[in-house]
Motif scaffolding. Sequence first.
Motif, PDB file in Angstrom:
ATOM      1  N   TRP A 269       0.834  -1.212   0.000  1.00 12.35           N
ATOM      2  CA  TRP A 269       0.000   0.000   0.000  1.00 12.35           C
ATOM      3  C   TRP A 269       0.864   1.255   0.000  1.00 12.35           C
ATOM      4  CZ3 TRP A 269      -4.547   1.283  -1.482  1.00 12.35           C
ATOM      5  CH2 TRP A 269      -5.135   2.482  -1.063  1.00 12.35           C
ATOM      6  N   ASN A 270       1.921   1.230   0.768  1.00 14.10           N
ATOM      7  CA  ASN A 270       2.815   2.392   0.827  1.00 14.10           C
ATOM      8  C   ASN A 270       3.451   2.654  -0.533  1.00 14.10           C
ATOM      9  OD1 ASN A 270       3.659   4.417   2.623  1.00 14.10           O
ATOM     10  ND2 ASN A 270       5.671   3.468   2.846  1.00 14.10           N
ATOM     11  N   GLY A 271       3.747   1.576  -1.265  1.00 13.19           N
ATOM     12  CA  GLY A 271       4.359   1.709  -2.578  1.00 13.19           C
ATOM     13  C   GLY A 271       3.354   1.779  -3.707  1.00 13.19           C
ATOM     14  N   ARG A 272       2.058   1.779  -3.359  1.00 10.05           N
ATOM     15  CA  ARG A 272       0.986   1.852  -4.353  1.00 10.05           C
ATOM     16  C   ARG A 272       1.147   0.749  -5.395  1.00 10.05           C
ATOM     17  NH1 ARG A 272      -2.896   3.010  -3.112  1.00 10.05           N
ATOM     18  NH2 ARG A 272      -3.774   4.201  -4.835  1.00 10.05           N
ATOM     19  N   ASP A 273       1.363  -0.481  -4.913  1.00 10.71           N
ATOM     20  CA  ASP A 273       1.526  -1.646  -5.780  1.00 10.71           C
ATOM     21  C   ASP A 273       0.168  -2.043  -6.351  1.00 10.71           C
ATOM     22  OD1 ASP A 273       1.894  -4.143  -6.920  1.00 10.71           O
ATOM     23  OD2 ASP A 273       3.239  -4.866  -5.353  1.00 10.71           O
ATOM     24  N   LYS A 274      -0.047  -1.773  -7.629  1.00 10.84           N
ATOM     25  CA  LYS A 274      -1.350  -2.009  -8.258  1.00 10.84           C
ATOM     26  C   LYS A 274      -1.632  -3.500  -8.462  1.00 10.84           C
ATOM     27  CE  LYS A 274      -1.727   2.421  -8.489  1.00 10.84           C
ATOM     28  NZ  LYS A 274      -1.740   3.149  -9.757  1.00 10.84           N
ATOM     29  N   GLN A 275      -0.607  -4.332  -8.400  1.00  5.11           N
ATOM     30  CA  GLN A 275      -0.843  -5.768  -8.514  1.00  5.11           C
ATOM     31  C   GLN A 275      -1.545  -6.308  -7.269  1.00  5.11           C
ATOM     32  OE1 GLN A 275      -0.172  -7.683 -11.293  1.00  5.11           O
ATOM     33  NE2 GLN A 275       0.221  -5.660 -12.187  1.00  5.11           N
ATOM     34  N   VAL A 276      -1.222  -5.720  -6.135  1.00  2.69           N
ATOM     35  CA  VAL A 276      -1.834  -6.149  -4.870  1.00  2.69           C
ATOM     36  C   VAL A 276      -3.101  -5.348  -4.590  1.00  2.69           C
ATOM     37  CG1 VAL A 276      -1.481  -6.445  -2.385  1.00  2.69           C
ATOM     38  CG2 VAL A 276       0.431  -6.781  -3.972  1.00  2.69           C
ATOM     39  N   PHE A 277      -3.023  -4.025  -4.759  1.00  4.22           N
ATOM     40  CA  PHE A 277      -4.131  -3.127  -4.446  1.00  4.22           C
ATOM     41  C   PHE A 277      -4.451  -2.259  -5.669  1.00  4.22           C
ATOM     42  CE2 PHE A 277      -2.170  -3.614  -0.092  1.00  4.22           C
ATOM     43  CZ  PHE A 277      -3.190  -4.392   0.442  1.00  4.22           C
ATOM     44  N   PRO A 278      -5.277  -2.776  -6.575  1.00  2.00           N
ATOM     45  CA  PRO A 278      -5.623  -2.014  -7.778  1.00  2.00           C
ATOM     46  C   PRO A 278      -6.398  -0.737  -7.440  1.00  2.00           C
ATOM     47  CG  PRO A 278      -6.222  -4.337  -8.007  1.00  2.00           C
ATOM     48  CD  PRO A 278      -5.891  -4.113  -6.569  1.00  2.00           C
ATOM     49  N   ASP A 279      -6.400   0.196  -8.391  1.00  2.00           N
ATOM     50  CA  ASP A 279      -7.162   1.427  -8.223  1.00  2.00           C
ATOM     51  C   ASP A 279      -8.659   1.163  -8.280  1.00  2.00           C
ATOM     52  OD1 ASP A 279      -4.920   3.034  -7.993  1.00  2.00           O
ATOM     53  OD2 ASP A 279      -4.820   3.456 -10.153  1.00  2.00           O
ATOM     54  N   ILE A 280      -9.434   2.063  -7.673  1.00  2.00           N
ATOM     55  CA  ILE A 280     -10.887   2.059  -7.797  1.00  2.00           C
ATOM     56  C   ILE A 280     -11.241   2.944  -8.987  1.00  2.00           C
ATOM     57  CG2 ILE A 280     -13.069   2.664  -6.700  1.00  2.00           C
ATOM     58  CD1 ILE A 280     -11.676   2.394  -3.997  1.00  2.00           C
ATOM     59  N   PRO A 281     -11.947   2.415  -9.971  1.00  3.11           N
ATOM     60  CA  PRO A 281     -12.327   3.250 -11.110  1.00  3.11           C
ATOM     61  C   PRO A 281     -13.071   4.508 -10.663  1.00  3.11           C
ATOM     62  CG  PRO A 281     -12.802   0.946 -11.579  1.00  3.11           C
ATOM     63  CD  PRO A 281     -12.401   1.012 -10.130  1.00  3.11           C
ATOM     64  N   GLY A 282     -12.601   5.655 -11.146  1.00  2.00           N
ATOM     65  CA  GLY A 282     -13.251   6.919 -10.824  1.00  2.00           C
ATOM     66  C   GLY A 282     -12.762   7.587  -9.559  1.00  2.00           C
ATOM     67  N   GLU A 283     -11.933   6.905  -8.757  1.00  4.92           N
ATOM     68  CA  GLU A 283     -11.395   7.493  -7.526  1.00  4.92           C
ATOM     69  C   GLU A 283      -9.952   7.922  -7.744  1.00  4.92           C
ATOM     70  OE1 GLU A 283     -12.737   8.265  -4.702  1.00  4.92           O
ATOM     71  OE2 GLU A 283     -14.239   6.809  -4.041  1.00  4.92           O
ATOM     72  N   THR A 284      -9.583   9.076  -7.178  1.00  2.09           N
ATOM     73  CA  THR A 284      -8.207   9.566  -7.291  1.00  2.09           C
ATOM     74  C   THR A 284      -7.547   9.751  -5.928  1.00  2.09           C
ATOM     75  OG1 THR A 284      -8.990  11.867  -7.344  1.00  2.09           O
ATOM     76  CG2 THR A 284      -8.693  10.750  -9.467  1.00  2.09           C
ATOM     77  N   GLU A 285      -8.323   9.642  -4.838  1.00  3.71           N
ATOM     78  CA  GLU A 285      -7.769   9.836  -3.495  1.00  3.71           C
ATOM     79  C   GLU A 285      -7.410   8.495  -2.874  1.00  3.71           C
ATOM     80  OE1 GLU A 285      -9.814  13.467  -1.385  1.00  3.71           O
ATOM     81  OE2 GLU A 285     -11.352  12.067  -2.072  1.00  3.71           O
TER      82      GLU A 285
END
Length: 292
Positions: A269-285
Motif C-alpha cells: 500500500w505504501n508503494g501503491r503496488d497495483k498488482q496487490v491493491f488495484p485502483d478504484i475506477p473513478g477514484e483519485t484519493e
Amino acid sequence: MSNILHKIQGLTRDIGFPVRRLLPAAAARTVGPFVFFDHMGPVEFDAGTTEGDVRPHPHIGLATVTYLFSGAMMHRDSLGVVQRITPGAVNWMASGRGIVHSERIPDDIREQKVPVHGLQMWVALPADQEDGAPSFHHYASEDMPQTEVGGARLHVLAGSAFGVTSPVQTASPTLYVAGSTTEGAELEISAEVQERAVYVVRGDVTLDGESMPAGTLAILAPGAVVALKALGEAVFMILGGAPLDGPRFVWWNFVSTSRDKIDAAKEAWNGRDKQVFPDIPGETEWIPLPAH
C-alpha cells in the motif's frame, strides 16, 4: 452463575462523526469470526462537504459487513463494483489477498439531512482463504428472511436462527441477526452457536434478568440458553459463530494469521503496488498508511 461473561461498553471516538468501538476489546478480542465491531452515528452530514466520506483504503484477510439502520452510503471498490448501501441490506465484501474500497455519503442524504446510522463489522477469513480472490456481494433487505418470535421481530442476516436461514454466503459458520421489540417482548437465544454476543443498539433489555442498556455488548457463556426481555422499544443485534481457526493479527485495515503478510501489505500500500491493491475506477484519493 451468570450466563453473561462480559459487558463491554466500548470506546467512543470522533473521526468527524461519532463511532463506538466494541471489538476488539480487552475483555474479548473476537466473537466467533467477528474481529472488529464499530457502531457509527446516528449523525447528519452537511450538504456540499465531504464530512463522513471514507476515502479509498485497503484490506486483506477479512470480510467487511456493513448494515445500516438509516441513511445510505455509496460503496466503490477495486473490482469495479458501485453499490448504494441502504437500511436492512447486507453488503459482504471479502478482501482475500487484497482489495481497495471507499464509502461516501450520497448527496441526497446530505441535502435531506437524513441521519446515517449503522454498524461496520469485520469477519476474519479462514486461514485457507486469506489469499483468495476478493469479492463483493449485495443482498437486498427484502431478500433477508424475517420472522417474529415472542414479540421480537427478527431479520436473519447470516446463518440460521429462529427457524429461518439467510441467503448470505459466509466463509465459516457465522450468526448475525437484527432484532427489534416492543415492551414486554421475550426471546430465548439458543445455545446452538458456540460463541455469541448481544449488542443493544437502542432501548433497554435484560439478559437473564441482568440490565443491558443501549451501547452494551454482552458476551454470552457457551452452552447456555439466554433469555432476552425488552423493557420498552429496543433494537438489538445477535452475533457470533464458530471460533476462529487460530489467532489473528490486526493492524490498521489488515487482518492475517501472519505478521509477515501484514508487513507485505503495508509495503504494497505504501508503494501503491497495483498488482496487490488495484485502483478504484473513478477514484483519485487514498488514505495514506498510518505511521503507527
